[in-house]
Design an enzyme around this catalytic site. Structure first.
Site, PDB file in Angstrom:
ATOM      1  N   SER A 185      17.227   2.198 -30.120  1.00 27.80           N
ATOM      2  CA  SER A 185      18.568   1.631 -29.925  1.00 27.80           C
ATOM      3  C   SER A 185      18.691   0.319 -30.701  1.00 27.80           C
ATOM      4  CB  SER A 185      18.832   1.436 -28.436  1.00 27.80           C
ATOM      5  OG  SER A 185      20.195   1.140 -28.215  1.00 27.80           O
ATOM      6  N   ASN A 186      19.638  -0.493 -30.348  1.00 32.18           N
ATOM      7  CA  ASN A 186      19.836  -1.771 -31.032  1.00 32.18           C
ATOM      8  C   ASN A 186      20.301  -2.806 -30.019  1.00 32.18           C
ATOM      9  OD1 ASN A 186      22.846  -1.704 -30.918  1.00 32.18           O
ATOM     10  ND2 ASN A 186      22.493   0.144 -32.131  1.00 32.18           N
ATOM     11  N   ARG A 187      20.548  -4.010 -30.488  1.00 34.17           N
ATOM     12  CA  ARG A 187      20.789  -5.125 -29.565  1.00 34.17           C
ATOM     13  C   ARG A 187      22.232  -5.238 -29.073  1.00 34.17           C
ATOM     14  NH1 ARG A 187      16.521  -8.388 -29.310  1.00 34.17           N
ATOM     15  NH2 ARG A 187      15.008  -8.322 -31.006  1.00 34.17           N
ATOM     16  N   SER A 188      23.089  -4.325 -29.437  1.00 34.02           N
ATOM     17  CA  SER A 188      24.500  -4.453 -29.026  1.00 34.02           C
ATOM     18  C   SER A 188      24.640  -4.437 -27.498  1.00 34.02           C
ATOM     19  CB  SER A 188      25.303  -3.299 -29.620  1.00 34.02           C
ATOM     20  OG  SER A 188      26.585  -3.289 -29.054  1.00 34.02           O
TER      21      SER A 188
END
Ligand code: CTP
Length: 409
Positions: free
Chosen positions: A220-223
């Site tokens: 995933s990512n940091r959003s």
């Protein structure tokens, strides 16, 4: 409109009624002639005399007038340049939305052509109840301006959304209505600034997608989804019908329809379906560009050693939305960059065929992922460029929606 604008201040029976005293004082200070109208329940919280002492006219509570003012509801309704109801309780909203006229305040609301501003205040459970939200949606559709409640302390020591908006914000909303009336923009109708998206269907995506490696692990990512959620809330407050396609578990902004998704593929399916009937589509989500090609069906055991995870590209949702765009639909992308933000965002704007690309440099202090603040540059297909300095994600959302409103046909 008269030199001193005529404002009816309606007060319904909630604990926040005491704050209406401050609203009354500020409206009078702002040069308005104020006629307070209290419901019977309101008088249990504040005395009519308090308002009479501060306003230009005595506070009224009865539908049945006297010899000098035999039918006060029609007189007040015709006299008013604007009506503000603060606080508007769930009961008051229900009676107003259904056209009841069983006390002086609701009768005046029915007997006026002036713009009405309602400022709801109630406990969170009541505020989020579909009955209240549907009543508000009905009123919004009819051109009533809604000053949404804030998040904070409530009666009985509870906290959450439902707290009456600050008196300053209420007076600002009334002033905006009076200014519109004075300029003859929308007499008796909604103000363009506050309700400029009424009748529009807006679809917003939010959060980072999760691409499974196996049933328990994902890429995933940091959003955080905060900017997308702020956009959905702002669009709703401005009168739009809003669908929020989100990967996060954040609570849904009141009045907004939420579709929960997780992977890029599920987000794509939801966005393509929702966008087919949307006037405005905003891709604020951080979509994974790659996903594991063959996610394992069972948890990968550590004992099997380090796995070789082969990635494959996901589809570019925004580009696909650009291809399928309906005539007149406004399409907005977000470009989170770690350098040369504007140049890269302009390239994406062209490549993906969008109207607006919102660029931010996520390496700057207080900007981007998980912060409550953001700083962006809104770039238009027409070469337009608007810089929004560090401000709340809600303010950024409103700036983006201002640009969107400028693109609407
Ligand atoms: N986007 C999308 N689908 C993807 C990737 C991105 O819809 N598979 C959208 C994002 O929601 C955003 C815009 O495209 O509105 C720009 O995303 P960004 O990650 O900045 O751009 P990419 O095209 O992924 O390019 P790069 O990763 O090279 O910066």
């Amino acid at each position: 409109m008269s030199a001193a604008p005529h404002v009816v201040l309606g007060v319904a029976g909630g604990i926040a009624a005491y704050k209406a005293v401050e609203v009354c004082r500020r409206l009078t200070d702002a040069g308005c002639e104020v006629a307070p109208v209290l419901t019977e329940a309101a008088t249990h919280f504040v005395a009519p005399l308090t308002f009479s002492a501060l306003a230009s006219q005595p506070a009224r509570t009865s539908l049945f007038g006297d010899a000098t003012d035999p039918i006060p509801h029609t007189r007040l309704g015709q006299w008013a340049d604007a009506i503000v109801v603060a606080p508007a309780t769930a009961d008051l909203l229900a009676r107003y939305a259904s056209g009841m006229a069983n006390d002086l305040l609701t009768a005046t609301l029915l007997a006026t052509r002036a713009t009405v501003v309602v400022c709801p205040a109630m406990h969170t459970e009541m505020w989020e109840h579909p009955a209240v939200q549907e009543n508000l949606a009905t009123l919004a559709r009819r051109g009533v301006v809604i000053v949404p409640p804030g998040d904070g302390r409530l009666a009985g020591g509870d906290a959450g959304p439902g707290r009456l908006a600050e008196p300053g914000d209420i007076v600002a909303a009334v002033s905006a209505v009076l200014e519109a009336v004075r300029e003859g923009r929308t007499p008796g109708g909604p103000t363009p600034r506050l309700r400029d998206l009424a009748g529009r269907r807006v679809v917003v995506s939010a959060g980072g997608t999760r691409e499974p490696i196996d049933p328990v692990r994902f890429i995933s990512n940091r959003s955080s989804g905060k900017q997308g959620h702020a956009l959905a809330r702002a669009a709703y407050d401005r009168g739009a019908e809003v669908v929020l396609v989100t990967t996060t578990n954040r609570p849904a902004p009141p009045g907004v329809t939420v579709v929960r998704v997780d992977t890029a593929a599920s987000m794509e399916a939801a966005m393509l379906e929702q966008a087919a009937s949307a006037d405005i589509v905003i891709m604020a989500a951080a979509v994974a560009d790659f996903r594991p090609k063959a996610p394992a069906e069972a948890k990968l055991p550590k004992a099997d050693g380090v796995p070789d995870i082969v990635l494959e590209p996901t589809s570019d949702i925004l580009r696909e939305l650009g291809r399928r765009r309906r005539a007149g639909q406004v399409l907005v992308g977000f470009a989170a960059e770690t350098g040369e933000a504007e140049e890269r965002a302009v390239a994406k704007l062209e490549a993906k065929g969008v109207d607006l690309m919102v660029a931010n440099d996520v390496t700057a202090a207080g900007v981007g992922f998980d912060h409550d603040t953001n700083a962006v540059t809104i770039l238009g297909r027409d070469g337009g460029r608007r810089v929004v300095e560090l401000s709340s994600k809600r303010q950024v959302a409103d700036a983006v929606l201002d640009s969107v409103a400028g693109c609407l046909e």
